[in-house]
Write an enzyme that holds these catalytic residues in place. Structure first.
Site, PDB file in Angstrom:
ATOM      1  N   ARG A  98       0.782  -1.228   0.000  1.00  0.00           N
ATOM      2  CA  ARG A  98       0.000   0.000   0.000  1.00  0.00           C
ATOM      3  C   ARG A  98       0.817   1.284   0.000  1.00  0.00           C
ATOM      4  NH1 ARG A  98      -2.668  -3.982   1.749  1.00  0.00           N
ATOM      5  NH2 ARG A  98      -0.637  -4.458   2.637  1.00  0.00           N
ATOM      6  N   THR A  99       1.783   1.351   0.890  1.00  0.00           N
ATOM      7  CA  THR A  99       2.482   2.628   1.061  1.00  0.00           C
ATOM      8  C   THR A  99       3.233   2.996  -0.221  1.00  0.00           C
ATOM      9  OG1 THR A  99       2.716   2.058   3.381  1.00  0.00           O
ATOM     10  CG2 THR A  99       4.041   3.892   2.587  1.00  0.00           C
ATOM     11  N   LYS A 117      25.908  -4.546  -2.269  1.00  0.00           N
ATOM     12  CA  LYS A 117      27.377  -4.582  -2.440  1.00  0.00           C
ATOM     13  C   LYS A 117      28.083  -3.942  -1.252  1.00  0.00           C
ATOM     14  CE  LYS A 117      26.612  -3.649  -7.336  1.00  0.00           C
ATOM     15  NZ  LYS A 117      26.686  -2.536  -8.290  1.00  0.00           N
ATOM     16  N   ARG A 136      11.286   3.822   3.195  1.00  0.00           N
ATOM     17  CA  ARG A 136      10.937   2.872   4.274  1.00  0.00           C
ATOM     18  C   ARG A 136      12.199   2.092   4.620  1.00  0.00           C
ATOM     19  NH1 ARG A 136       5.837  -1.121   4.429  1.00  0.00           N
ATOM     20  NH2 ARG A 136       4.943   0.875   5.049  1.00  0.00           N
ATOM     21  N   HIS A 157       5.174   5.893  11.447  1.00  0.00           N
ATOM     22  CA  HIS A 157       4.650   5.732  10.081  1.00  0.00           C
ATOM     23  C   HIS A 157       3.704   6.908   9.848  1.00  0.00           C
ATOM     24  CE1 HIS A 157       3.451   3.982   6.401  1.00  0.00           C
ATOM     25  NE2 HIS A 157       3.110   2.761   6.794  1.00  0.00           N
TER      26      HIS A 157
END
Ligand code: CP
Length: 309
Positions: free
Chosen positions: A51-52, A80, A101, A129
């Site tokens: 969703r986000t 890496k 995120r 959030h």
């Protein structure tokens, strides 16, 4: 830190929250606006999301901007050994806004310290959030007609649940009463209970998801027990299915009650709730598009209500 970044919901004043809700309402009526022509937005997702990420990317597309980024950090040079600092500094060369995120608490704050590009925190570990909270507030306002004087019951993973932490902080302006329903292992952390005490927020704690609690609530905010936050898998197995909302449990609920959930759900809301008019979690997710369009405008200093391009 760029002043238009958003790391924690606590950075927003009451007036700013109310303004963002107005802007979200505007975008719900007018979702397509080419106000980001020439702007590039990075979505950097070091943790999974449906969703986000997709609602932020839809928001940018509907506003006429372009998106770059990754949904799986293993496809980036992080694999890496590139540091978060270097990744943020590199991406800052290319974009006007970073939406990130990360699985570590504090990662979004750190990102703001190494770039002048605005950063929106799309979830940092168990911490915050804020964009979820803006869509939650918008959903609460739409369904209740107000934000003030509501009884909000938070159920499930209150320890690691960043959505409940952010929501609790945002509600300090609106005189809520909270019920915290959780087992000891997933109880609301002391720092958030201290926050309630300092801000005069009333709360009750319960192990029981009782009819009395359900029937006195305006909002039931269910949460998933997050397997990915546990170091002890046996503890997860013990607590994962303690609280499940079933349709029969809503029989005597207040007519205005709405069931919210940030999603994804696992077992905490039975599928038999989905057809109950009190179930609002899919509409809630749709509201994320409008709330995130509003947050993108804030981050890029666009006042859409006074400058209707
Ligand atoms: N509510 C929420 O953050 O959902 P995603 O993890 O799918 O983005």
């Amino acid at each position: 830190m760029n002043r238009h970044s958003l790391v924690s919901i606590s950075e927003l004043s009451k007036d700013e929250i109310l303004h963002l809700l107005d802007v979200a309402g505007y975008f719900e009526q007018n979702p397509n606006h080419k106000i980001l022509d020439g702007k590039v937005v990075a979505t950097l997702f070091f943790e999974p999301s449906t969703r986000t990420r997709l609602s932020f990317e839809t928001a940018v597309n509907r506003l006429g901007g372009r998106v770059i980024g990754f949904s799986d950090a293993s496809t980036s040079s992080t694999s890496k050994g590139e540091t978060l600092k270097d990744t943020i500094k590199m991406v800052s060369n290319y974009v006007d806004l970073i939406i990130m995120r990360h699985f570590l608490e504090g990662a979004a704050r750190y990102a703001t310290e190494v770039t002048e590009v605005p950063v929106i925190n799309a979830g940092d570990g168990a911490n915050q959030h804020p964009s979820q909270t803006m869509l939650d507030l918008y959903s609460i306002y739409k369904t209740q007609g107000r934000l003030d004087n509501l009884t909000i019951t938070l159920v499930g993973d209150l320890k690691y649940g960043r959505t409940v932490h952010s929501l609790l902080m945002a509600m300090r302006y609106f005189n809520p009463t909270f019920n915290f329903v959780a087992c000891d292992e997933l109880a609301m952390p002391a720092e958030y209970k201290d926050f309630c005490k300092k801000n005069g927020i009333k709360y009750n704690e319960s192990h029981e998801f009782s009819p009395e609690i359900i029937n006195s609530s305006d909002i039931l905010y269910m949460t998933r027990v997050q397997r990915e936050r546990f170091t002890d898998i046996m503890e997860y197995e013990r607590v994962k299915d303690l609280y499940t909302l079933r349709n029969s449990m809503l029989a005597d609920a207040r007519p205005n009650l709405r069931v919210l959930h940030p999603l994804p759900r696992v077992n905490e809301i039975d599928r038999d709730v989905d057809d109950n008019p009190m179930a609002y979690y899919f509409e809630q997710a749709r509201n994320g598009l409008y709330a995130r369009q509003a947050l993108i405008c804030r981050a890029l200093d666009i006042d859409i209500l006074n400058d209707k391009r």
